[in-house]
Design a protein around this motif. Structure first.
Motif, PDB file in Angstrom:
ATOM      1  N   MET A   1       0.843  -1.190   0.000  1.00 45.31           N
ATOM      2  CA  MET A   1       0.000   0.000   0.000  1.00 45.31           C
ATOM      3  C   MET A   1       0.879   1.241   0.000  1.00 45.31           C
ATOM      4  SD  MET A   1      -3.490  -0.697   1.968  1.00 45.31           S
ATOM      5  CE  MET A   1      -3.061  -0.472   3.688  1.00 45.31           C
ATOM      6  N   ALA A   2       0.334   2.302  -0.488  1.00 42.24           N
ATOM      7  CA  ALA A   2       1.124   3.528  -0.584  1.00 42.24           C
ATOM      8  C   ALA A   2       0.242   4.731  -0.309  1.00 42.24           C
ATOM      9  CB  ALA A   2       1.730   3.652  -1.975  1.00 42.24           C
ATOM     10  N   LYS A   3       0.826   5.713   0.348  1.00 40.79           N
ATOM     11  CA  LYS A   3       0.114   6.957   0.578  1.00 40.79           C
ATOM     12  C   LYS A   3       0.276   7.812  -0.680  1.00 40.79           C
ATOM     13  CE  LYS A   3      -0.342  10.614   3.893  1.00 40.79           C
ATOM     14  NZ  LYS A   3       0.504  11.768   4.089  1.00 40.79           N
ATOM     15  N   LEU A   4      -0.824   8.374  -1.148  1.00 41.32           N
ATOM     16  CA  LEU A   4      -0.799   9.141  -2.393  1.00 41.32           C
ATOM     17  C   LEU A   4      -0.820  10.641  -2.096  1.00 41.32           C
ATOM     18  CD1 LEU A   4      -3.548   6.945  -4.078  1.00 41.32           C
ATOM     19  CD2 LEU A   4      -1.079   6.759  -4.422  1.00 41.32           C
ATOM     20  N   ARG A   5      -0.323  11.437  -3.052  1.00 41.79           N
ATOM     21  CA  ARG A   5      -0.303  12.883  -2.866  1.00 41.79           C
ATOM     22  C   ARG A   5      -1.670  13.455  -3.234  1.00 41.79           C
ATOM     23  NH1 ARG A   5       1.268  17.850  -4.728  1.00 41.79           N
ATOM     24  NH2 ARG A   5       1.132  17.283  -6.912  1.00 41.79           N
ATOM     25  N   ILE A   6      -2.184  14.310  -2.381  1.00 47.46           N
ATOM     26  CA  ILE A   6      -3.507  14.908  -2.593  1.00 47.46           C
ATOM     27  C   ILE A   6      -3.370  16.274  -3.268  1.00 47.46           C
ATOM     28  CG2 ILE A   6      -5.581  15.776  -1.427  1.00 47.46           C
ATOM     29  CD1 ILE A   6      -5.093  13.676   0.775  1.00 47.46           C
ATOM     30  N   LEU A   7      -4.067  16.446  -4.392  1.00 47.63           N
ATOM     31  CA  LEU A   7      -4.064  17.728  -5.103  1.00 47.63           C
ATOM     32  C   LEU A   7      -4.789  18.773  -4.263  1.00 47.63           C
ATOM     33  CD1 LEU A   7      -5.167  16.560  -8.689  1.00 47.63           C
ATOM     34  CD2 LEU A   7      -2.825  16.894  -7.832  1.00 47.63           C
ATOM     35  N   GLU A   8      -4.323  20.015  -4.359  1.00 50.78           N
ATOM     36  CA  GLU A   8      -4.958  21.087  -3.599  1.00 50.78           C
ATOM     37  C   GLU A   8      -5.491  22.191  -4.499  1.00 50.78           C
ATOM     38  OE1 GLU A   8      -2.325  22.429  -0.490  1.00 50.78           O
ATOM     39  OE2 GLU A   8      -2.252  20.448   0.430  1.00 50.78           O
ATOM     40  N   PHE A   9      -6.672  22.702  -4.141  1.00 48.40           N
ATOM     41  CA  PHE A   9      -7.285  23.863  -4.779  1.00 48.40           C
ATOM     42  C   PHE A   9      -6.273  25.008  -4.788  1.00 48.40           C
ATOM     43  CE2 PHE A   9      -9.881  27.793  -4.020  1.00 48.40           C
ATOM     44  CZ  PHE A   9     -10.580  27.807  -5.206  1.00 48.40           C
ATOM     45  N   PRO A  10      -6.066  25.754  -5.883  1.00 52.19           N
ATOM     46  CA  PRO A  10      -6.841  25.733  -7.134  1.00 52.19           C
ATOM     47  C   PRO A  10      -6.211  24.890  -8.257  1.00 52.19           C
ATOM     48  CG  PRO A  10      -5.523  27.730  -7.038  1.00 52.19           C
ATOM     49  CD  PRO A  10      -5.170  26.924  -5.823  1.00 52.19           C
ATOM     50  N   ASP A  11      -5.611  23.761  -7.957  1.00 49.68           N
ATOM     51  CA  ASP A  11      -5.027  22.904  -9.001  1.00 49.68           C
ATOM     52  C   ASP A  11      -6.093  22.570 -10.057  1.00 49.68           C
ATOM     53  OD1 ASP A  11      -4.045  20.597 -10.456  1.00 49.68           O
ATOM     54  OD2 ASP A  11      -2.507  20.459  -8.910  1.00 49.68           O
ATOM     55  N   PRO A  12      -5.840  22.909 -11.325  1.00 50.42           N
ATOM     56  CA  PRO A  12      -6.868  22.676 -12.358  1.00 50.42           C
ATOM     57  C   PRO A  12      -7.229  21.208 -12.557  1.00 50.42           C
ATOM     58  CG  PRO A  12      -4.775  23.378 -13.345  1.00 50.42           C
ATOM     59  CD  PRO A  12      -4.630  23.554 -11.859  1.00 50.42           C
ATOM     60  N   ARG A  13      -6.358  20.289 -12.148  1.00 45.85           N
ATOM     61  CA  ARG A  13      -6.677  18.858 -12.310  1.00 45.85           C
ATOM     62  C   ARG A  13      -7.885  18.446 -11.470  1.00 45.85           C
ATOM     63  NH1 ARG A  13      -0.627  16.790 -11.374  1.00 45.85           N
ATOM     64  NH2 ARG A  13      -0.738  18.593  -9.975  1.00 45.85           N
ATOM     65  N   LEU A  14      -8.163  19.221 -10.401  1.00 46.15           N
ATOM     66  CA  LEU A  14      -9.343  18.937  -9.576  1.00 46.15           C
ATOM     67  C   LEU A  14     -10.639  19.224 -10.324  1.00 46.15           C
ATOM     68  CD1 LEU A  14      -8.137  20.416  -6.173  1.00 46.15           C
ATOM     69  CD2 LEU A  14      -8.712  18.018  -6.590  1.00 46.15           C
ATOM     70  N   ARG A  15     -10.544  19.881 -11.477  1.00 46.91           N
ATOM     71  CA  ARG A  15     -11.726  20.213 -12.279  1.00 46.91           C
ATOM     72  C   ARG A  15     -12.032  19.156 -13.338  1.00 46.91           C
ATOM     73  NH1 ARG A  15     -14.488  23.299  -9.093  1.00 46.91           N
ATOM     74  NH2 ARG A  15     -13.472  25.244  -8.504  1.00 46.91           N
ATOM     75  N   THR A  16     -11.254  18.079 -13.381  1.00 46.18           N
ATOM     76  CA  THR A  16     -11.464  17.020 -14.369  1.00 46.18           C
ATOM     77  C   THR A  16     -12.708  16.207 -14.025  1.00 46.18           C
ATOM     78  OG1 THR A  16      -9.067  16.848 -14.416  1.00 46.18           O
ATOM     79  CG2 THR A  16     -10.288  15.107 -15.538  1.00 46.18           C
ATOM     80  N   LYS A  17     -13.513  15.900 -15.043  1.00 51.72           N
ATOM     81  CA  LYS A  17     -14.664  15.025 -14.833  1.00 51.72           C
ATOM     82  C   LYS A  17     -14.192  13.579 -14.986  1.00 51.72           C
ATOM     83  CE  LYS A  17     -19.463  14.569 -16.446  1.00 51.72           C
ATOM     84  NZ  LYS A  17     -19.998  14.057 -15.207  1.00 51.72           N
ATOM     85  N   ALA A  18     -14.398  12.779 -13.964  1.00 48.10           N
ATOM     86  CA  ALA A  18     -13.886  11.406 -13.959  1.00 48.10           C
ATOM     87  C   ALA A  18     -14.692  10.499 -14.896  1.00 48.10           C
ATOM     88  CB  ALA A  18     -13.935  10.859 -12.538  1.00 48.10           C
ATOM     89  N   ALA A  19     -14.015   9.501 -15.442  1.00 51.08           N
ATOM     90  CA  ALA A  19     -14.652   8.549 -16.355  1.00 51.08           C
ATOM     91  C   ALA A  19     -15.153   7.319 -15.590  1.00 51.08           C
ATOM     92  CB  ALA A  19     -13.645   8.117 -17.415  1.00 51.08           C
ATOM     93  N   ARG A  20     -16.194   6.681 -16.120  1.00 50.99           N
ATOM     94  CA  ARG A  20     -16.731   5.459 -15.506  1.00 50.99           C
ATOM     95  C   ARG A  20     -15.655   4.380 -15.409  1.00 50.99           C
ATOM     96  NH1 ARG A  20     -21.819   3.571 -15.026  1.00 50.99           N
ATOM     97  NH2 ARG A  20     -21.157   1.488 -15.589  1.00 50.99           N
ATOM     98  N   VAL A  21     -15.706   3.597 -14.346  1.00 43.34           N
ATOM     99  CA  VAL A  21     -14.816   2.447 -14.206  1.00 43.34           C
ATOM    100  C   VAL A  21     -15.445   1.309 -15.011  1.00 43.34           C
ATOM    101  CG1 VAL A  21     -13.942   0.720 -12.582  1.00 43.34           C
ATOM    102  CG2 VAL A  21     -14.023   3.154 -11.924  1.00 43.34           C
ATOM    103  N   GLU A  22     -14.662   0.724 -15.919  1.00 41.94           N
ATOM    104  CA  GLU A  22     -15.212  -0.328 -16.781  1.00 41.94           C
ATOM    105  C   GLU A  22     -15.032  -1.720 -16.192  1.00 41.94           C
ATOM    106  OE1 GLU A  22     -17.190   0.359 -19.095  1.00 41.94           O
ATOM    107  OE2 GLU A  22     -16.738   2.491 -19.378  1.00 41.94           O
ATOM    108  N   SER A  23     -13.930  -1.924 -15.443  1.00 40.27           N
ATOM    109  CA  SER A  23     -13.797  -3.248 -14.826  1.00 40.27           C
ATOM    110  C   SER A  23     -13.121  -3.134 -13.470  1.00 40.27           C
ATOM    111  CB  SER A  23     -13.004  -4.185 -15.747  1.00 40.27           C
ATOM    112  OG  SER A  23     -11.653  -3.829 -15.747  1.00 40.27           O
ATOM    113  N   VAL A  24     -13.628  -3.950 -12.540  1.00 42.95           N
ATOM    114  CA  VAL A  24     -13.098  -3.960 -11.180  1.00 42.95           C
ATOM    115  C   VAL A  24     -12.085  -5.098 -11.096  1.00 42.95           C
ATOM    116  CG1 VAL A  24     -13.687  -4.155  -8.750  1.00 42.95           C
ATOM    117  CG2 VAL A  24     -15.287  -3.056 -10.328  1.00 42.95           C
ATOM    118  N   ASP A  25     -10.810  -4.730 -11.151  1.00 46.23           N
ATOM    119  CA  ASP A  25      -9.767  -5.755 -11.162  1.00 46.23           C
ATOM    120  C   ASP A  25      -8.785  -5.514 -10.000  1.00 46.23           C
ATOM    121  OD1 ASP A  25      -8.477  -3.474 -11.994  1.00 46.23           O
ATOM    122  OD2 ASP A  25      -8.227  -4.130 -14.069  1.00 46.23           O
ATOM    123  N   ASP A  26      -7.689  -6.279  -9.984  1.00 42.41           N
ATOM    124  CA  ASP A  26      -6.715  -6.162  -8.891  1.00 42.41           C
ATOM    125  C   ASP A  26      -6.093  -4.768  -8.837  1.00 42.41           C
ATOM    126  OD1 ASP A  26      -7.248  -8.739  -8.282  1.00 42.41           O
ATOM    127  OD2 ASP A  26      -5.373  -9.576  -9.086  1.00 42.41           O
TER     128      ASP A  26
END
Ligand code: ZN
Length: 173
Positions: free
Chosen positions: A1-26
């Motif tokens: 497991m790994a701790k991930l870096r959290i984006l902070e406002f006003p980072d424009p990447r926080l404005r991305t619309k996420a895509a549907r997950v197509e498959s639940v895998d490992d």
């Protein structure tokens, strides 16, 4: 497991619309473990994949005091909302700021669980608020969007300034 870096406002990447997950895998399940670890360490009660720069419709929450209610929601869709509740919300992507936001008190939603099975659930109170806040992230929306333009700009200016100071300190060793 790994701790991930959290984006902070006003980072424009926080404005991305996420895509549907197509498959639940490992790979997706490993990401879910990392999201939980990052959320618990922060600490926070919810984290959307968008906040760690992964633009998939996936979020984790745990509103318990003792990490006993971990919930991972894949492709969550709100089917019904009712009632109104006002909560003083904060966000791991807007550190240090808490403001009142009005949301539905009770929601019913459909989602896919980490085994890949479709499910439905109801949530009330804090859990309902948390899920609505995290689904907003998947749509590129932040809680500061519910505030006045003046308030949002004030927060943005202060966070940008804080970040500049933190970066300056990091190289002044
Ligand atoms: Zn948030």
């Amino acid at each position: 497991m790994a701790k991930l870096r959290i984006l902070e406002f006003p980072d424009p990447r926080l404005r991305t619309k996420a895509a549907r997950v197509e498959s639940v895998d490992d790979t997706l399940n490993a990401l879910i473990d990392d999201l939980f670890e990052t959320m618990y360490e922060a600490p926070g009660i919810g984290l959307a994949a968008t906040q760690v720069d992964v633009h998939k419709r996936l979020l984790v929450t745990d509103v318990s005091a003792d990490k006993s209610e971990p919930l991972a929601l894949i492709n969550p869709v709100i089917l019904e909302k009712d009632g109104v509740t006002v909560t003083e919300e904060g966000c791991l992507s807007v550190p240090g700021y808490y403001e009142e936001v009005e949301r539905a008190e009770h929601i019913r939603l459909r989602y896919v669980d980490r085994n890949g099975d479709e499910a439905e659930m109801e949530a009330v109170g804090l859990l309902a608020v948390c899920i609505q806040h995290e689904i907003d992230h998947l749509d590129g929306k932040l809680f500061v969007d519910y505030l006045s333009e003046a308030k949002r700009q004030r927060i943005r200016k202060r966070l940008v300034k804080d970040k500049r100071q933190r970066t300056a300190e990091a190289v002044t060793l």
